[in-house]
Motif scaffolding. Structure first.
Motif, mmCIF file in Angstrom:
data_model
loop_
_atom_site.group_PDB
_atom_site.id
_atom_site.type_symbol
_atom_site.label_atom_id
_atom_site.label_comp_id
_atom_site.label_asym_id
_atom_site.label_seq_id
_atom_site.Cartn_x
_atom_site.Cartn_y
_atom_site.Cartn_z
ATOM 1 N N ASP A 219 -11.666 84.369 -12.934
ATOM 2 C CA ASP A 219 -13.096 84.687 -12.840
ATOM 3 C C ASP A 219 -13.816 84.381 -14.149
ATOM 4 O O ASP A 219 -14.982 84.709 -14.312
ATOM 5 C CB ASP A 219 -13.315 86.157 -12.448
ATOM 6 N N GLN A 220 -13.127 83.734 -15.078
ATOM 7 C CA GLN A 220 -13.711 83.325 -16.360
ATOM 8 C C GLN A 220 -13.209 81.916 -16.678
ATOM 9 O O GLN A 220 -12.013 81.701 -16.821
ATOM 10 C CB GLN A 220 -13.290 84.286 -17.471
ATOM 11 N N VAL A 221 -14.142 80.959 -16.742
ATOM 12 C CA VAL A 221 -13.784 79.573 -17.007
ATOM 13 C C VAL A 221 -14.367 79.166 -18.351
ATOM 14 O O VAL A 221 -15.583 79.079 -18.511
ATOM 15 C CB VAL A 221 -14.310 78.640 -15.897
ATOM 16 N N LEU A 222 -13.484 78.944 -19.325
ATOM 17 C CA LEU A 222 -13.909 78.427 -20.630
ATOM 18 C C LEU A 222 -13.350 77.027 -20.789
ATOM 19 O O LEU A 222 -12.161 76.795 -20.599
ATOM 20 C CB LEU A 222 -13.403 79.321 -21.766
ATOM 21 N N ARG A 223 -14.209 76.097 -21.146
ATOM 22 C CA ARG A 223 -13.820 74.700 -21.313
ATOM 23 C C ARG A 223 -14.872 73.998 -22.149
ATOM 24 O O ARG A 223 -15.869 74.607 -22.551
ATOM 25 C CB ARG A 223 -13.655 74.031 -19.942
ATOM 26 N N GLY A 224 -14.671 72.699 -22.418
ATOM 27 C CA GLY A 224 -15.610 71.958 -23.239
ATOM 28 C C GLY A 224 -16.958 71.774 -22.580
ATOM 29 O O GLY A 224 -17.071 71.706 -21.349
ATOM 30 N N ASP A 225 -18.005 71.679 -23.425
ATOM 31 C CA ASP A 225 -19.354 71.602 -22.854
ATOM 32 C C ASP A 225 -19.681 70.232 -22.258
ATOM 33 O O ASP A 225 -20.760 70.043 -21.694
ATOM 34 C CB ASP A 225 -20.417 72.036 -23.856
ATOM 35 N N ASP A 226 -18.750 69.280 -22.329
ATOM 36 C CA ASP A 226 -18.936 68.038 -21.596
ATOM 37 C C ASP A 226 -18.809 68.245 -20.090
ATOM 38 O O ASP A 226 -19.217 67.379 -19.309
ATOM 39 C CB ASP A 226 -17.931 66.979 -22.062
ATOM 40 N N LEU A 227 -18.276 69.393 -19.680
ATOM 41 C CA LEU A 227 -18.121 69.705 -18.255
ATOM 42 C C LEU A 227 -19.198 70.656 -17.734
ATOM 43 O O LEU A 227 -19.136 71.078 -16.579
ATOM 44 C CB LEU A 227 -16.740 70.322 -18.003
ATOM 45 N N LEU A 228 -20.181 70.973 -18.566
ATOM 46 C CA LEU A 228 -21.223 71.908 -18.138
ATOM 47 C C LEU A 228 -21.958 71.422 -16.901
ATOM 48 O O LEU A 228 -22.219 72.200 -15.972
ATOM 49 C CB LEU A 228 -22.217 72.131 -19.286
ATOM 50 N N PRO A 246 -17.031 82.114 -10.616
ATOM 51 C CA PRO A 246 -16.650 82.645 -11.930
ATOM 52 C C PRO A 246 -17.813 82.635 -12.897
ATOM 53 O O PRO A 246 -18.846 81.990 -12.661
ATOM 54 C CB PRO A 246 -15.559 81.662 -12.383
ATOM 55 N N THR A 247 -17.659 83.353 -13.998
ATOM 56 C CA THR A 247 -18.550 83.170 -15.132
ATOM 57 C C THR A 247 -17.995 82.030 -15.977
ATOM 58 O O THR A 247 -16.800 81.738 -15.935
ATOM 59 C CB THR A 247 -18.651 84.444 -15.984
ATOM 60 N N TYR A 248 -18.863 81.402 -16.745
ATOM 61 C CA TYR A 248 -18.473 80.224 -17.509
ATOM 62 C C TYR A 248 -18.752 80.424 -18.993
ATOM 63 O O TYR A 248 -19.593 81.235 -19.387
ATOM 64 C CB TYR A 248 -19.236 78.988 -17.020
ATOM 65 N N ALA A 249 -18.042 79.652 -19.794
ATOM 66 C CA ALA A 249 -18.327 79.524 -21.222
ATOM 67 C C ALA A 249 -17.980 78.093 -21.603
ATOM 68 O O ALA A 249 -16.807 77.733 -21.702
ATOM 69 C CB ALA A 249 -17.513 80.520 -22.044
ATOM 70 N N HIS A 250 -18.996 77.263 -21.747
ATOM 71 C CA HIS A 250 -18.790 75.865 -22.117
ATOM 72 C C HIS A 250 -19.004 75.725 -23.618
ATOM 73 O O HIS A 250 -20.123 75.842 -24.108
ATOM 74 C CB HIS A 250 -19.738 74.965 -21.328
#
Length: 345
Positions: A219-228, A246-250
């Motif tokens: 439920d939390q997806v953190l990844r690079g901001d190229d995938l925003l 999920p919530t995100y953090a790019h």
């Protein structure tokens, strides 16, 4: 259009690890096309940190859908590198290549509900087709969306005769979708009729990632901001499948001294290259990565975790360049080495 739920079907095949419970999870999901470079490793550390700082589980997935670009050897090396940095995860590693039947079931369900259709367009034709004003390059214009059964059958026969496959696309009912991102706030992006299965038969990333995040309780997806820009499509697909969004953090990418983001294709330096060619230990590499996050080198992941009482952290997630003179001297030497392009994979 109301959503339908495939959640029970996915849950039946869900991870058999009751220890994860209902606490939610973060994840890291590399593609095994080569060794992880320092930008990949920094994102992995951040994903681990975000999950642990918020009391979540942390799960691992190998996104090896494309047999032409993936290898088991690369997957093993990647997991070994993450272990060497001190990262741990909960439950078994999930391999997408072992879940093809699940994706096929989801696609079949979408087709049965007229929420997917075949597309015979080439990439060249899509780029050349007229698009709505302000649409991003490559947005699908809906060329094959209105084909009737007779036209579809004729196109299939012609494609078969020419030895060409055809893709399957989602029949989207929305043109935009809004997500919540810990770094970027509310973000609204375009939703088009994106690909669910490629013309060569490979399941598309946008489908597999949504199904697998639900499967692993993410439920939390953190990844690079190229995938925003891809997040609204994925959140929309989760919505119509009846799965939690999920919530995100790019997070910002890492750039080399030339201002180019680190990339495996660019030959960016990896943990193994640093160790074998420059004599740096995994601990020294972790010092550098943790310094770019916490502002000071940390010896262990536990020490890094103590720097964060809550998530997200403040401005420490600004774009990091690997020759930033404001970083501590103990990490600067390593970062300068990392800024030089190598001749790696």
């Amino acid at each position: 259009m109301p959503s339908f739920s495939i959640a029970p079907k996915i849950a039946e095949d869900g991870p058999n690890d009751t220890a994860l419970g209902d606490i939610g999870a973060g994840r890291y999901a590399p593609s095994p096309s080569g060794d992880l470079h320092l930008g990949n490793l920094r994102t992995a550390v951040l994903a681990w940190l975000a999950a642990r700082a918020t009391g979540r589980a942390f799960v691992m997935r190998v996104e090896d859908l494309d047999p032409q670009r993936s290898s088991q050897e690369a997957a093993v090396r990647q997991l070994d590198d993450l272990h060497e940095l001190g990262l741990d995860w909960d439950g078994a590693v999930v391999y997408q290549s072992r879940r093809l039947e699940v994706y096929d079931q989801v696609i079949a369900e979408l087709c049965a509900r007229d929420m997917a259709y075949p597309c015979f367009c080439s990439r060249k034709e899509i780029l050349a087709a007229p698009h709505a004003p302000h649409s991003p390059p490559g947005t699908y214009p809906g060329t094959c969306r209105g084909l009737d059964d007779k036209e579809v059958e004729a196109r299939k026969q012609e494609s078969t005769r020419l030895g060409r496959g055809w893709s399957l696309r989602l029949r989207a009912r929305e043109s935009q979708w809004t997500i919540r991102d810990d770094i970027h706030g509310e973000y609204t992006g375009e939703v088009d009729d994106f690909v669910l299965r490629r013309g060569d038969g490979v399941v598309a990333y946008n489908l597999a990632v949504v199904v697998d995040d639900s499967y692993q309780g993410v439920d939390q997806v953190l990844r690079g901001d190229d995938l925003l820009s891809s997040a609204p499509r994925q959140a929309y697909l989760a919505h119509i499948l009846g799965l939690p969004e999920p919530t995100y953090a790019h997070v910002p990418l890492v750039y080399n001294h030339e201002g180019v983001r680190l990339s495996k294709r660019d030959g960016a330096i990896t943990l193994r290259q640093l160790r074998e060619e420059h004599g740096f230990s995994a601990r020294e590499v972790f010092h550098a990565l943790s310094a770019s996050i916490a502002g000071k080198p940390c010896d262990t992941t536990d020490e890094l975790l103590k720097c964060y009482a809550e998530w997200p952290p403040p401005k420490s997630l600004e774009t990091i360049r690997f020759n930033n003179p404001e970083r501590p001297a103990s990490a600067l030497e390593l970062l300068e080495v990392a800024s030089v392009r190598g001749a790696g994979p």
